[in-house]
Design an enzyme around this catalytic site. Structure first.
Site, PDB file in Angstrom:
ATOM      1  NE  ARG A 239      -4.294  -1.454   0.173  1.00  0.00           N
ATOM      2  CZ  ARG A 239      -4.432  -2.569  -0.514  1.00  0.00           C
ATOM      3  NH1 ARG A 239      -3.443  -2.988  -1.284  1.00  0.00           N
ATOM      4  NH2 ARG A 239      -5.552  -3.272  -0.448  1.00  0.00           N
ATOM      5  CD  GLU A 268      -3.120   3.022  -5.602  1.00  0.00           C
ATOM      6  OE1 GLU A 268      -4.147   2.346  -5.862  1.00  0.00           O
ATOM      7  OE2 GLU A 268      -2.094   2.509  -5.130  1.00  0.00           O
ATOM      8  CG  HIS A 287      -2.888  -0.970  -6.778  1.00  0.00           C
ATOM      9  ND1 HIS A 287      -3.369  -0.222  -5.714  1.00  0.00           N
ATOM     10  CD2 HIS A 287      -2.828  -2.249  -6.322  1.00  0.00           C
ATOM     11  CE1 HIS A 287      -3.582  -1.012  -4.677  1.00  0.00           C
ATOM     12  NE2 HIS A 287      -3.262  -2.248  -5.024  1.00  0.00           N
TER      13      HIS A 287
END
Length: 321
Positions: A239, A268, A287
């Site tokens: 994360r 993000e 991601h």
């Protein structure tokens, strides 16, 4: 399997099966938990998400955020099978607890996928792959000095399912693997356990595999980065908020870190103005470490199994009243 139409009130629902999940969803998967209503699109708004959950007792959720207002607007909701292990970033867990809604996440479906991606990012940093690719495309033709993976000291921060897989692969590739875990886990005999301070000082490559909690938010900050071995590489596929981004940029500019490779970010997608996007010694992916076909299949199967367990548990509890 449909994205429109009505179904019996109270029947379980999959509120947001879209993209690659929709393409890989099969009748065999649906047979794991018969009767599930599947919406093959992402809700366009919070109100649309509430509409899809309205009157449902049990649900599967992929990416939609279950805010406090959404949870309060769905008084019939009892259980949620979330297609993620990082529940704190996908739902207001405090509100869910207050309302008596059980939210459980699918675990371990992407351990191997994320571990392989972390190793790939470590290689990309060591071999300066992205940087070399840019140079060749720009017509800049010169030798790029890189390093070998075998013989490097590889530090794994967090030795859960993913961390253990990373340790296993790194060891198989010839690295000297050391590890630290908040729980004291050593890493299945693969990683040599050590203190966090020792790991930071010794590791040529640091790979982060911690869950994001209030205790780990900003876990790697200015003090920790000041202790790393000069010229180390940092890899983060866990994360973004685990690492203080300002401190990370400073460490990259100063040369304390020679490179960082990130699949996750504090915001993000990342802010276009983020200095990380303009730095040569940074490798970035969106991601997507977990996003393999095999992992998606495991995610869907595990999600339907978890939903079935939740429904059965609820039915048993109701029968005992």
């Amino acid at each position: 399997m449909t994205g429109t139409g009505e179904t019996a009130v109270g029947a379980p629902v999959f509120v947001d099966c879209y993209g690659e999940l929709a393409r890989r969803l099969t009748p065999q998967m649906l047979e794991i938990c018969p009767g599930v209503r599947v919406f093959l699109s992402r809700p366009k708004s919070e109100s649309e998400l509430v509409d899809r959950l309205q009157g449902r007792r049990h649900a599967i959720v992929y990416m939609s955020y279950l805010s406090a207002s959404v949870l309060r607007a769905c008084p019939d909701l009892e259980t949620v099978a979330y297609l993620s292990s990082g529940l704190a970033t996908h739902a207001d867990m405090d509100e869910a607890k207050r309302l008596g809604i059980e939210i459980r996440g699918v675990r371990n479906y992407g351990d191997l996928a994320v571990a392989e991606h972390a190793i790939a990012l470590a290689f990309a940093a060591l071999k300066r792959i992205a940087e070399s690719d840019r140079w060749v495309r720009q017509g800049r033709w010169e030798l790029v000095r890189t390093e070998e993976f075998a013989g490097r000291t590889f530090g794994v921060i967090g030795l859960g399912g993913i961390g253990k897989q990373v340790a296993r692969i790194a060891a198989a590739l010839g690295a000297d693997v050391i590890g630290w875990s908040r729980t004291g886990t050593v890493g299945g005999g693969i990683a040599t356990g050590c203190s966090l301070e020792s790991l930071l000082a010794r590791a040529d490559i640091l790979s982060i595999h911690l869950a994001l909690t209030p205790e780990t938010d900003g876990f790697i900050g200015e003090n920790e980065l000041a202790k790393v071995k000069p010229g180390a590489i940092l890899v983060n596929t866990a994360r973004g908020a685990l690492v203080n981004e300002d401190a990370l940029v400073d460490a990259l500019k100063s040369g304390r870190l020679s490179h960082c490779a990130l699949d996750v970010f504090c915001g993000e997608p990342p802010d276009p103005a983020s200095p990380l996007l303009a730095m040569e010694n940074v490798t970035l992916t969106p991601h997507s470490a977990w996003y393999t076909g095999d992992a998606i299949d495991r995610l869907l199967v595990s999600g339907f199994r978890l939903l079935k367990q939740q429904i059965e548990k609820s039915s048993q509890a109701a029968s005992q009243l």
